[in-house]
Scaffold this motif. Structure first.
Motif, PDB file in Angstrom:
ATOM      1  N   ALA A 103       0.813  -1.216   0.000  1.00 55.00           N
ATOM      2  CA  ALA A 103       0.000   0.000   0.000  1.00 55.00           C
ATOM      3  C   ALA A 103       0.841   1.258   0.000  1.00 55.00           C
ATOM      4  CB  ALA A 103      -0.933  -0.006   1.206  1.00 55.00           C
ATOM      5  N   SER A 104       2.144   1.134   0.234  1.00 55.17           N
ATOM      6  CA  SER A 104       3.008   2.320   0.297  1.00 55.17           C
ATOM      7  C   SER A 104       3.986   2.410  -0.870  1.00 55.17           C
ATOM      8  CB  SER A 104       3.779   2.329   1.621  1.00 55.17           C
ATOM      9  OG  SER A 104       4.623   1.195   1.689  1.00 55.17           O
ATOM     10  N   THR A 105       3.817   1.550  -1.886  1.00 60.24           N
ATOM     11  CA  THR A 105       4.743   1.587  -3.016  1.00 60.24           C
ATOM     12  C   THR A 105       4.008   1.888  -4.315  1.00 60.24           C
ATOM     13  OG1 THR A 105       4.542  -0.782  -3.471  1.00 60.24           O
ATOM     14  CG2 THR A 105       6.277  -0.113  -1.933  1.00 60.24           C
ATOM     15  N   LEU A 106       4.779   2.333  -5.273  1.00 59.01           N
ATOM     16  CA  LEU A 106       4.320   2.500  -6.650  1.00 59.01           C
ATOM     17  C   LEU A 106       5.195   1.579  -7.489  1.00 59.01           C
ATOM     18  CD1 LEU A 106       2.951   3.932  -9.098  1.00 59.01           C
ATOM     19  CD2 LEU A 106       4.768   5.651  -8.937  1.00 59.01           C
ATOM     20  N   CYS A 107       4.581   0.743  -8.302  1.00 54.93           N
ATOM     21  CA  CYS A 107       5.342  -0.184  -9.141  1.00 54.93           C
ATOM     22  C   CYS A 107       5.067   0.097 -10.610  1.00 54.93           C
ATOM     23  CB  CYS A 107       4.992  -1.626  -8.802  1.00 54.93           C
ATOM     24  SG  CYS A 107       5.542  -2.129  -7.159  1.00 54.93           S
ATOM     25  N   LEU A 108       6.143   0.383 -11.335  1.00 58.27           N
ATOM     26  CA  LEU A 108       6.100   0.584 -12.778  1.00 58.27           C
ATOM     27  C   LEU A 108       6.760  -0.640 -13.395  1.00 58.27           C
ATOM     28  CD1 LEU A 108       7.519   4.227 -12.784  1.00 58.27           C
ATOM     29  CD2 LEU A 108       5.117   3.553 -12.835  1.00 58.27           C
ATOM     30  N   ILE A 109       6.033  -1.379 -14.216  1.00 54.07           N
ATOM     31  CA  ILE A 109       6.546  -2.657 -14.704  1.00 54.07           C
ATOM     32  C   ILE A 109       6.555  -2.688 -16.230  1.00 54.07           C
ATOM     33  CG2 ILE A 109       6.321  -5.164 -14.615  1.00 54.07           C
ATOM     34  CD1 ILE A 109       4.662  -4.693 -12.010  1.00 54.07           C
ATOM     35  N   GLU A 110       7.765  -2.664 -16.788  1.00 56.55           N
ATOM     36  CA  GLU A 110       7.937  -2.822 -18.226  1.00 56.55           C
ATOM     37  C   GLU A 110       7.994  -4.310 -18.544  1.00 56.55           C
ATOM     38  OE1 GLU A 110      11.018  -0.465 -20.071  1.00 56.55           O
ATOM     39  OE2 GLU A 110      10.998   0.950 -18.399  1.00 56.55           O
ATOM     40  N   TRP A 111       7.396  -4.705 -19.648  1.00 53.79           N
ATOM     41  CA  TRP A 111       7.341  -6.105 -20.093  1.00 53.79           C
ATOM     42  C   TRP A 111       6.640  -6.987 -19.057  1.00 53.79           C
ATOM     43  CZ3 TRP A 111       8.687  -6.671 -25.076  1.00 53.79           C
ATOM     44  CH2 TRP A 111       9.538  -5.728 -25.633  1.00 53.79           C
ATOM     45  N   PRO A 112       5.480  -6.588 -18.536  1.00 50.36           N
ATOM     46  CA  PRO A 112       4.816  -7.373 -17.492  1.00 50.36           C
ATOM     47  C   PRO A 112       4.410  -8.770 -17.942  1.00 50.36           C
ATOM     48  CG  PRO A 112       3.313  -5.742 -18.365  1.00 50.36           C
ATOM     49  CD  PRO A 112       4.677  -5.434 -18.944  1.00 50.36           C
TER      50      PRO A 112
END
Length: 159
Positions: A103-112
Motif C-alpha cells: 500500500a506504500s509503493t508505486l510499481c512501474l513494470i515494463e514487459w509485465p
C-alpha cells in the motif's frame, strides 16, 4: 461517465513528459502500472519522466539488467521493473517479488507479460506504440481508482 480507455498521440518526447507530469499527482501509493510496447516505444522514457515528476532528482536508468531499481520519493517508494531479460517468471520468486507490492509503493513494470502469474494485477496499463514514426499511448484502467485517474486526466487535457 467513466473512462476506462484513453488513447493519446505523443507527438514528441515533450508530449510523453507532459503526460507523465499530468499523471504524477494522480497515481497513488499502492498503484501498479504495466507498461507494454516494443523496444524503443517509450516505456523507459515515460517511467523516467513520471519518477522525475514525483520528485526524483537524479538519473533514471533502465533496470534491464538489474530487473528492478528502487526510488525513494519522500514517503513513497517507487520500484521500476524491466522484465525484458527475464528468462523464467519463477526468477521473480527468488527476488521476493511479492514484497515489492504494498500500500506504500508505486510499481512501474515494463514487459509485465514476462512475469505473468507472479505480478500484482495492474491498476493501469499503458500500451506505447511507434507506428510509422508516430508514437501513441493507449491507457486502460483495470480498477475503479484508475478509471478516476483517466477521467481526471481527460478533463485536464481538455482544459
Amino acid at each position: 461517465m467513466t473512462t476506462s480507455v484513453l488513447t493519446l498521440a505523443l507527438d514528441d518526447e515533450q508530449a510523453t513528459a507532459a503526460l507523465a507530469r499530468a499523471m504524477a499527482p494522480l497515481v497513488q501509493p499502492g498503484a501498479v502500472l504495466y507498461l507494454h510496447g516494443d523496444l524503443g516505444a517509450g516505456k523507459t522514457t515515460f517511467s523516467r519522466y513520471l519518477l522525475q515528476a514525483l520528485g526524483h532528482q537524479g538519473n533514471v536508468k533502465s533496470p534491464t539488467y538489474t530487473l528492478v531499481e528502487p526510488y525513494q520519493l519522500g514517503e513513497l517508494t517507487a520500484y521500476h521493473f524491466d522484465l525484458y531479460r527475464l528468462r523464467d517468471p519463477e526468477e521473480l520468486e527468488f527476488m521476493g517479488i511479492r514484497d515489492y507490492f504494498s500500500a506504500s509503493t508505486l510499481c512501474l513494470i515494463e514487459w509485465p507479460e514476462r512475469g505473468y502469474g507472479l505480478l500484482a494485477p495492474a491498476d493501469l496499463e499503458l500500451k506505447l506504440q511507434l507506428i510509422q514514426g508516430q508514437r501513441s499511448v493507449c491507457l486502460t484502467a483495470a480498477t475503479a481508482k484508475a478509471e478516476a485517474w483517466l477521467e481526471q486526466l481527460q478533463q485536464e487535457l481538455q482544459a
